[in-house]
Design an enzyme around this catalytic site. Structure first.
Site, PDB file in Angstrom:
ATOM      1  N   ASP A 177       0.852  -1.183   0.000  1.00 23.70           N
ATOM      2  CA  ASP A 177       0.000   0.000   0.000  1.00 23.70           C
ATOM      3  C   ASP A 177       0.890   1.236   0.000  1.00 23.70           C
ATOM      4  OD1 ASP A 177      -2.210   1.636   0.113  1.00 23.70           O
ATOM      5  OD2 ASP A 177      -2.997   0.839   1.992  1.00 23.70           O
ATOM      6  N   GLU A 182      -8.956   8.189   4.672  1.00 24.30           N
ATOM      7  CA  GLU A 182      -8.023   7.662   5.657  1.00 24.30           C
ATOM      8  C   GLU A 182      -7.178   8.767   6.284  1.00 24.30           C
ATOM      9  OE1 GLU A 182      -4.774   5.384   3.653  1.00 24.30           O
ATOM     10  OE2 GLU A 182      -5.991   5.768   1.881  1.00 24.30           O
TER      11      GLU A 182
END
Length: 867
Positions: A336, A539
């Site tokens: 990620d 996020e």
């Protein structure tokens, strides 16, 4: 021991014991009589034996494996490493692709072809085609392996203007309809394929345990069984069934993410530390992978979080021993967003540890891709990364590409769905999204049966979310954070107000839009629908420190009370990415609907709130809470206990509204929870806080140290760094490298401080008597200010001069404490702190510092900064 188990726990045990047929798990729901009477021997397990031993959903293909072996044997180290590198479209050129032949590439949230937010499907296809053709051009790199494009299509093809946007996962979890989820995933796959993209970074299977987490809305439920079933459904919807049209020209690759435990970090801090036991990791956080892998998921994304302090991107036990060996995953693990660079000893440009742990693809969405490529090649050549590990990573990537038919399918512009722009946001797709909105709504309160509403009435529609498609869609919507969008950015979509207006006008009623609730005397409505809630976030930015809604700024509550005072029945439609503490808002509402983040089809809400013109119910409420609703702002980790939980744990489960609750139009009084006259005390002022270490022996997560001058800021990746204004190095005060020595040269202002990638919520500290404290020493008297400061998002900052205090004790360590009230003047926003500490000066002086802590009980000599 032996024990009787219920239907749910039987399904969990089947999955944990290695049942590879997820449909067999599903069938247990229909064998209640068997489950209620059958006894199962439960054997105590530990370590790797706790994890489910799964059989790969796709049987090994000997012929395909031979192709992989033959291809790998012909590849150079450089060609192999290129398969492991995934850059971002903003950081590579077509010539880069032709030269290196990257195995894949991505567009992150807020990245578009030509850097154009309003790029057309034709623009997306053109980029896909150009990069594909460059990847198979072997004139420079000597090999023609097709690349693949990955994108964050997390609630529809959400980066593309005009796409169908479905409710975010939290709303879909309330619907509890796996068949609908499969249908949504299939539609998403089609709209993605229209733009020439092969691969979707979904589903997120986080089992959220702390609702302060800014990604709570990406979780379907706090219940792992719902997440498991949904994971199976969405993977099948995206990829096709393994015994059906698996990865056909109607399907895309899926990614089950983020492995593992991202929904269980301490205090809900994004990218934080999960300290759950291994048993809990299996029982709670692994269930989405049981579902996804049993459906044939070909990609798993590693998580930013740590497990007991060890970053998952570098955890060989989790990535290789558990996921690949024990759970039988034979696809590839992708990282990620520079997650490999967070591993201790690594940087974005170099991380052998991640590859050796089992990471197969580095997601490296910056210019760091080039040094990472070069360093990885060198690490293979030196033996730091073994040839066997390299070949395994490349084999996994090629296996997925071969299974997906990328070597045989036409190029992106020539695939069957490519360019069929009529599929982007087409009516049948929006109908499914509208159904999902209806099914996701949860009715929490309905006094005097104010709902459903006759469309023949005069209806006021108020609140700043009433006619705001961006707000109702939330984060990951066109832009990464879902911000800076207007209704014009959503062609074909419907706001909540416009859906209401259409229903009311058709029946002869009147709909009045007034965001502030202001009305003329002639406009007094029969009922008010107030649509309000959280601003969009994604996020990191969405992390908060307690669950009180609009803490310190109760403007929506004021609106509700304003309408109630006029005798107008009030229906609240609450837009949020998590359950929140809204006791006062409950009390000011006659009806209260949790609408979550419904997406582009706002008219789905009107479908449920209103009868037809004849007074008949068109669609009833069916949604049930998939997250428990908090009883206090601090009840952030209230989760429905597993069936295997102890009696004590079950007795401690005391939310305001329990998991699974939801009224409908047939609900009688006995089934309702009383939500009138709830306590409205501002409990946030009483929130228990403890000292917060920012830099104590080492920089504490999620902060990192930086230095800056007048023109640039840089992070520190080594023990010594410098810029034109200063030099900084580690030093030993009590233990090794527990302090920093900074030499300011006086040529310009230099800055040293702590920073986070995302803003953090410090309101609990600012609401108390907390103080920012540090230990500091200088040997020479300061002649110019030494600024101690804090900063928040949007470059707001406040600083005070501590030179006088520092000068009072030259040559020795001293503690300086400054009340947070000193930093509280406008425009400081303690809810969005990005830099909790910095020191700055333009003096020529050497300064040492350590132990930067926010203390909740300041000392007697704390600087108070009185007005």
């Amino acid at each position: 021991m032996t024990t009787k188990i219920s239907t749910l726990s039987l399904a969990v045990l089947l999955s944990l014991s290695g049942c590879s047929d997820a449909k067999q798990v599903e069938q247990t729901k229909d064998v209640k009589s068997v489950a209620d009477t059958k006894t199962v021997e439960v054997v105590a397990k530990s370590g790797i034996d706790l994890w489910p031993a799964l059989t790969p959903a796709i049987a090994k293909d000997v012929e395909l494996e031979a192709k992989i072996t033959a291809l790998v044997s012909k590849m150079t180290v450089e060609q192999k490493v290129a398969q492991m590198i995934q850059p971002e479209i903003r950081d590579i050129t077509v010539e880069d692709m032709r030269k290196y032949g990257f195995g894949s590439y991505l567009n992150g949230g807020g990245a578009y072809p030509n850097n154009d937010k309003h790029a057309t499907p034709a623009d997306w296809i053109a980029l896909a085609e150009t990069l594909y053709q460059a990847s198979v051009d072997d004139s420079i790199d000597g090999i023609n392996i097709p690349t693949m494009w990955g994108t964050d299509a997390v609630h529809g093809h959400n980066n593309v203007i005009g796409a169908t946007l479905f409710p975010h996962n939290i709303g879909l979890g309330a619907a509890n309809n796996p068949k609908l989820i499969e249908q949504i995933a299939a539609i998403t796959a089609k709209e993605v394929m229209v733009t020439g993209i092969d691969w979707v970074f979904a589903p997120t299977v986080a089992v959220v345990q702390d609702d302060r987490w800014g990604r709570s809305y990406e979780g379907y439920s706090e219940d792992p069984s719902i997440v498991r079933d949904y994971s199976f459904a969405i993977v099948e919807g995206l990829q096709g069934a393994v015994n059906g049209d698996f990865l056909s020209d109607q399907r895309v690759l899926s990614t089950v993410k983020h492995f593992i435990g991202d929904g269980g970090t301490e205090k809900g801090i994004d990218q934080g530390d999960n300290i759950a036991s291994e048993q809990t990791l299996v029982d709670v956080h692994a269930q989405g992978y049981v579902g996804g892998l049993n459906a044939g998921a070909q990609s798993v994304m590693a998580s930013f979080n740590s497990w007991h302090g060890e970053k998952n991107h570098g955890n060989k036990y989790l990535l290789t021993d558990v996921l690949k060996d024990r759970m039988g995953f034979d696809g590839f693990v992708v990282g990620d967003w520079n997650g490999h660079g967070q591993i201790p000893g690594c940087t974005n440009e170099s991380c052998a540890q991640a590859a050796n742990a089992g990471l197969d693809i580095f997601m490296v969405p910056t210019a760091a891709w080039k040094p990472l490529f070069e360093n990885t090649v060198a690490q293979v050549n030196s033996g730091e990364i073994s040839q066997a590990r390299l070949d395994d990573a490349v084999s996994r990537i090629l296996r997925v590409k071969l299974r997906a038919g990328l070597f045989d399918k036409p190029s992106p512009a020539n695939r069957p769905l490519s360019g069929k722009t009529e599929l982007i946001g087409q009516a049948s797709h929006r109908d499914v999204a509208r159904q999902a909105v209806r099914e996701s709504l949860v009715l929490l309160k309905n006094n005097q049966n104010v709902l459903p509403i006759s469309p023949k009435l005069t209806v006021l529609v108020a609140g700043d979310a009433a006619d705001n498609i961006g707000k109702q869609s939330g984060g990951w919507t066109i832009t990464w954070q879902g911000t800076d969008n207007k209704n014009a950015d959503f062609p074909g979509a419907t706001s909540i107000y416009s859906g209401i207006e259409q229903v009311v006008k058709q029946a002869g009623g009147q709909a009045i839009l007034s965001a502030t609730g202001e009305l003329t005397e002639q406009q007094k409505p029969d009922v008010a629908i107030v649509v309000f809630g959280e601003e969009p976030y994604a996020e990191g930015n969405g992390d908060i420190d307690n669950l009180e809604y609009q803490r310190g700024d109760k403007r929506d509550l004021a609106l509700l009370k304003q309408l109630k005072a006029q005798g107008i029945p009030v229906v609240s439609v609450f837009i949020s990415g998590r359950p929140m503490w809204v006791n006062a808002e409950f009390n000011a509402s006659d009806a209260f609907v949790a609408a979550w983040l419904p997406g582009s089809e706002g008219q789905g809400i009107a479908d449920v709130l209103f009868t037809d013109a004849d007074g008949k119910i068109k669609h009833d409420f069916g949604g049930k809470l998939s997250f428990s609703w908090p009883a206090t702002p601090q009840q952030t980790t209230v989760n429905v206990p597993l069936e295997t939980a102890s009696a004590e744990a079950k007795a401690q489960y005391k939310p305001l509204i329990p998991f699974g609750y939801g009224l409908n139009y047939q609900s009688d009084t006995s089934s309702k929870i009383v939500l009138d006259n709830l306590s409205e005390d501002n409990l946030s002022a009483e929130q228990t806080t403890s000292d917060l270490a920012l830099f104590e022996r080492a920089v504490k997560s999620p902060w990192s140290m930086y230095i800056a001058n007048s023109s640039e800021r840089q992070g520190l990746s080594s023990s010594v760094a410098q810029n034109s204004a200063l030099t900084i190095r580690t030093m030993d005060r009590v233990v090794q490298e527990d302090a920093r020595f900074v030499s300011f040269n006086g040529s310009e202002e230099g800055v040293v401080g702590l920073i986070s990638n995302f803003p953090r919520d410090f309101r609990a500290y600012s609401n108390s008597d907390s103080a920012l404290t540090l230990s500091i020493k200088t040997t020479a008297s300061l002649q110019k200010p030494l600024w101690l400061g804090m900063a928040c998002e949007g470059d707001c900052r406040k600083q005070i001069d501590i030179a006088q205090q520092v000068n009072s004790k030259l040559g020795e360590w001293q503690s300086i404490s400054v009340s947070l009230a000193c930093f509280a003047s406008e425009p400081m926003d303690f809810g969005k702190i990005t830099m909790p500490f910095y020191i700055a000066t333009s003096d020529k002086v050497d300064v040492s510092f350590s132990d930067v802590v926010i203390h909740t009980q300041p000392s007697d000599n704390t600087i108070q900064c009185k007005e």
